[in-house]
Design a protein around this motif. Structure first.
Motif, mmCIF file in Angstrom:
data_model
loop_
_atom_site.group_PDB
_atom_site.id
_atom_site.type_symbol
_atom_site.label_atom_id
_atom_site.label_comp_id
_atom_site.label_asym_id
_atom_site.label_seq_id
_atom_site.Cartn_x
_atom_site.Cartn_y
_atom_site.Cartn_z
ATOM 1 N N UNK A 112 43.941 -45.293 -16.506
ATOM 2 C CA UNK A 112 42.509 -45.090 -16.278
ATOM 3 C C UNK A 112 42.215 -44.823 -14.810
ATOM 4 N N UNK A 113 42.933 -45.489 -13.928
ATOM 5 C CA UNK A 113 42.710 -45.271 -12.498
ATOM 6 C C UNK A 113 43.102 -43.851 -12.093
ATOM 7 N N UNK A 114 44.226 -43.347 -12.625
ATOM 8 C CA UNK A 114 44.644 -41.980 -12.299
ATOM 9 C C UNK A 114 43.656 -40.964 -12.874
ATOM 10 N N UNK A 115 43.184 -41.189 -14.093
ATOM 11 C CA UNK A 115 42.202 -40.287 -14.687
ATOM 12 C C UNK A 115 40.924 -40.237 -13.857
ATOM 13 N N UNK A 116 40.550 -41.372 -13.320
ATOM 14 C CA UNK A 116 39.309 -41.446 -12.557
ATOM 15 C C UNK A 116 39.471 -40.830 -11.162
ATOM 16 N N UNK A 117 40.579 -41.096 -10.498
ATOM 17 C CA UNK A 117 40.756 -40.655 -9.117
ATOM 18 C C UNK A 117 41.286 -39.230 -9.021
ATOM 19 N N UNK A 124 33.285 -44.866 -16.015
ATOM 20 C CA UNK A 124 32.899 -45.685 -17.163
ATOM 21 C C UNK A 124 34.059 -45.926 -18.116
ATOM 22 N N UNK A 125 35.109 -45.099 -18.021
ATOM 23 C CA UNK A 125 36.251 -45.299 -18.923
ATOM 24 C C UNK A 125 36.964 -46.608 -18.638
ATOM 25 N N UNK A 128 35.349 -49.179 -20.694
ATOM 26 C CA UNK A 128 35.519 -48.992 -22.138
ATOM 27 C C UNK A 128 36.935 -49.305 -22.605
ATOM 28 N N UNK A 129 37.917 -49.057 -21.746
ATOM 29 C CA UNK A 129 39.302 -49.261 -22.153
ATOM 30 C C UNK A 129 39.617 -50.733 -22.386
ATOM 31 N N UNK A 130 39.025 -51.631 -21.588
ATOM 32 C CA UNK A 130 39.301 -53.057 -21.734
ATOM 33 C C UNK A 130 38.915 -53.619 -23.090
ATOM 34 N N UNK A 131 37.652 -53.485 -23.527
ATOM 35 C CA UNK A 131 37.287 -53.996 -24.857
ATOM 36 C C UNK A 131 38.069 -53.353 -25.999
ATOM 37 N N UNK A 199 36.965 -40.000 -24.656
ATOM 38 C CA UNK A 199 36.142 -39.463 -25.746
ATOM 39 C C UNK A 199 34.792 -40.176 -25.825
ATOM 40 N N UNK A 200 34.807 -41.492 -25.684
ATOM 41 C CA UNK A 200 33.553 -42.250 -25.716
ATOM 42 C C UNK A 200 32.691 -41.969 -24.489
ATOM 43 N N UNK A 201 33.324 -41.662 -23.372
ATOM 44 C CA UNK A 201 32.579 -41.339 -22.148
ATOM 45 C C UNK A 201 32.067 -39.902 -22.140
ATOM 46 N N UNK A 202 32.310 -39.148 -23.225
ATOM 47 C CA UNK A 202 31.837 -37.772 -23.397
ATOM 48 C C UNK A 202 32.442 -36.843 -22.349
ATOM 49 N N UNK A 203 33.686 -37.103 -21.994
ATOM 50 C CA UNK A 203 34.391 -36.273 -21.027
ATOM 51 C C UNK A 203 35.144 -35.156 -21.753
ATOM 52 N N UNK A 204 35.230 -33.959 -21.176
ATOM 53 C CA UNK A 204 35.958 -32.854 -21.821
ATOM 54 C C UNK A 204 37.464 -32.952 -21.630
ATOM 55 N N UNK A 205 38.026 -34.119 -21.914
ATOM 56 C CA UNK A 205 39.464 -34.339 -21.806
ATOM 57 C C UNK A 205 40.052 -34.206 -23.202
#
Length: 609
Positions: A112-117, A124-125, A128-131, A199-205
């Motif tokens: 998640x950190x690499x996806x974000x940075x 926001x991912x 979401x990933x934790x729960x 997907x939940x964050x509505x990102x085009x990944x």
């Protein structure tokens, strides 16, 4: 500090298996290795002793080991089953479970950190990933109190049969505990949860992005086990498996399989997923195709008109079509309607001499008045052909030999213990040193500098050649793409009609290689409109399409990283649904209001065009 109180507990130390503990500031610490026990705590303590100025409090839950005591943890030296006494097998199973789950959680956090940075995904991912991860662990049953006892009960009959070199019961049991962990919570589930969070964050990944980044080691997955000690510490004595064994993936899923795993995780935890963010994905693809953004609102209208169920991530396995394929099919339908790609031979008209031999071709319908007049169908096909050549489907590590060798050394063979005394390893090191020394050397190898045994070897053959006619010389043969450079005569002229036929033959051959059949452009048609293609079965399915549609399909399939036949099947399925919806609406509009009264009904026709 005075002498600490010594006590013997029933629960041994998870690191060394010792039962003797020392009481210190309200906690029991192992007398051998200094590890604090988690099962027992002293309640009669003085708070000033714990939180005062002279308190000894460690956030790592460890005290300093006794002086002159030699402690070995982790993977600093090879460790085998039976090399040191292990605690009881139930304690080993619990320690393996704790370390395995902790390692996967760290891997997910780093993804998640690499996806974000790196890839600018919304932060926001991370929330979401934790729960999702904790809910998934709860559904697997691994965190249950009696999990270790249940797994060990299934291991009693495993070593009953075997050869003379039968492994010990302890080794078989440890392997079975590890296999149970990997089967209940696979390592690739971290990739699926990362994709679910995007997907939940509505990102085009897309799933293809996650798989490609994991294969190229840009996303922590393949070789992350090397850095595991830095995050979760060295392996305790109760966990006899190395990080390479526990956390190295044995497989990489395909994009479609990753979507299926994500759907099953969402179904297990009862998560209601939204559809794919069509707007974001379509916008991303239009930018990569260098197409006008005026197409996007019309594509969204088709999406809202259809609302295909395939855009929801499903847990039904590889049944139906992947979500990205359905999004691309909607774009194909939109482009066909806007630019009237219905077999009018726009591509054939660009070939000199081909359209004249095929006869007069019918003109297509006019484009939408809201679209840019400068970007017509001919320009669209030209852009798609250029994009198809420019799209690179290879991974970064396949660019050259140097990149691939570094990828193999740093990712594929990472963590392998190599004995420098072995002859094979010395040879590998010697070859690697030679390659690194000479990799920047430029070799000037030209055909004229080579010694050929036969003169006819020097002759270079061309598969695609054209006829060149001159005023003073007879016809010669030359390659079609380089004749302007190699021909020294100023009056040479190329037979353009023959060159156009060569392009047409090349297109037919390419279509046949991909199980498509070339259809000639339409010369006469009773009514203008949208053409619905069908499949023809002659021992196997053949797809008969026009060249204009094939160019569109080829470029978009390469961008979506999917087979053209699968994308074509998805497009045909959506076209059938769209035709059915339009038929239902037309039927509904043709029913008068007074039909329910039982009176005579006069059928009326409405022009929806």
């Amino acid at each position: 500090m005075g002498s600490a109180e010594t006590i013997t507990l029933e629960q041994p130390c998870i690191d060394c298996g010792n039962n003797v503990f020392e009481l210190d500031i309200g906690f029991y610490y192992c007398a051998e290795c200094g590890t604090r026990t988690q099962s027992t705590i002293a309640t009669d303590i003085d708070l000033d002793t714990v939180f005062g100025d002279g308190a000894l409090y460690s956030q790592r839950l460890h005290r300093r080991a006794p002086i002159n005591q030699e402690v070995h943890f982790g993977d600093d030296e090879p460790r085998d089953f039976g090399s040191r006494p292990l605690p009881d097998i139930q304690t080993v199973a619990q320690a393996m479970r704790e370390r395995y789950l902790m390692g996967l959680q760290v891997m997910l956090q780093n993804q998640c950190q690499v996806l974000m940075e790196t890839y600018k995904v919304s932060p926001i991912i991370c929330g979401m990933a934790g729960p999702i991860w904790l809910s998934y662990l709860a559904t697997t049953g691994v965190l249950q109190e009696g999990w270790a006892i249940a797994v060990l009960a299934n291991c009693k009959d495993l070593p009953a049969k075997g050869s003379k070199n039968k492994p010990s019961t302890e080794k078989v049991t440890i392997n079975e505990v590890y296999r149970t962990l990997r089967k209940s919570i696979p390592i690739y589930s971290t990739l699926a949860i990362s994709f679910l969070s995007c997907h939940l964050a509505r990102e085009p990944v897309l799933p293809t992005d996650i798989i490609d980044w994991a294969q190229e080691a840009k996303l922590p997955y393949l070789s992350f086990f090397i850095e595991m000690d830095r995050y979760i510490g060295t392996a305790p004595a109760a966990c006899p498996l190395k990080n390479r064994t526990m956390f190295r993936p044995t497989r990489i899923l395909g994009s479609w399989q990753l979507e299926d795993v994500a759907g099953k995780i969402a179904q297990k935890i009862g998560l209601h997923l939204p559809p794919v963010n069509f707007y974001a994905v379509a916008r991303r693809w239009l930018e990569e195709l260098s197409l006008p953004m005026e197409i996007l609102p019309r594509a969204c209208r088709v999406y809202e008109w259809l609302l295909p169920t395939e855009l929801w991530i499903s847990a039904n396995g590889v049944v139906g079509f992947p979500t990205r394929v359905v999004v691309m099919s909607i774009l194909i339908i939109t482009l066909r309607m806007l630019y009237d790609i219905n077999g009018y031979g726009i591509w054939e008209k660009s070939l000199n001499g081909v359209a004249d031999k095929q006869g007069p071709l019918e003109e297509g319908c006019e484009m939408d008045s809201n679209m840019s007049s400068e970007f017509d169908t001919r320009e669209l096909l030209r852009v798609l052909e250029a994009v198809h050549k420019d799209i690179e489907v290879k991974h970064d590590y396949l660019q050259d030999l140097d990149t691939y060798l570094k990828y193999y050394r740093d990712v594929i063979s990472a963590g392998m213990a190599r004995d420098p005394e072995l002859q094979v390893n010395r040879t590998i090191k010697r070859c690697w040193d030679i390659y690194c020394k000479n990799k920047d050397t430029e070799f000037d190898i030209k055909p004229e500098n080579l010694n050929f045994q036969h003169k006819n070897i020097k002759r270079k053959r061309y598969n695609d050649d054209v006829t060149i006619s001159t005023c003073s010389e007879s016809s010669t043969r030359l390659h079609a793409d380089t004749f302007e450079i190699k021909c020294p005569l100023p009056k040479c002229a190329v037979d353009s009609s023959l060159r156009g036929e060569r392009e047409l033959d090349r297109m037919r051959f390419e279509m046949e290689e991909n199980w498509f059949c070339y259809l000639a452009p339409v010369s006469r048609r009773k009514s203008k409109g949208y053409i619905n293609y069908t499949r023809v079965k002659d021992n196997f399915f053949m797809y008969a399409v026009h060249a204009d549609y094939y160019i569109l399909l080829r470029a978009l399939a390469k961008l979506a990283k999917v087979d053209m036949r699968l994308l074509h099947d998805s497009t045909l399925e959506l076209e059938r649904k769209l035709t059915w919806i339009e038929g239902k609406i037309r039927t509904s509009l043709n029913v008068p209001k007074d039909q329910s009264e039982g009176g005579p009904v006069e059928r009326q026709e409405f022009d929806l065009d």
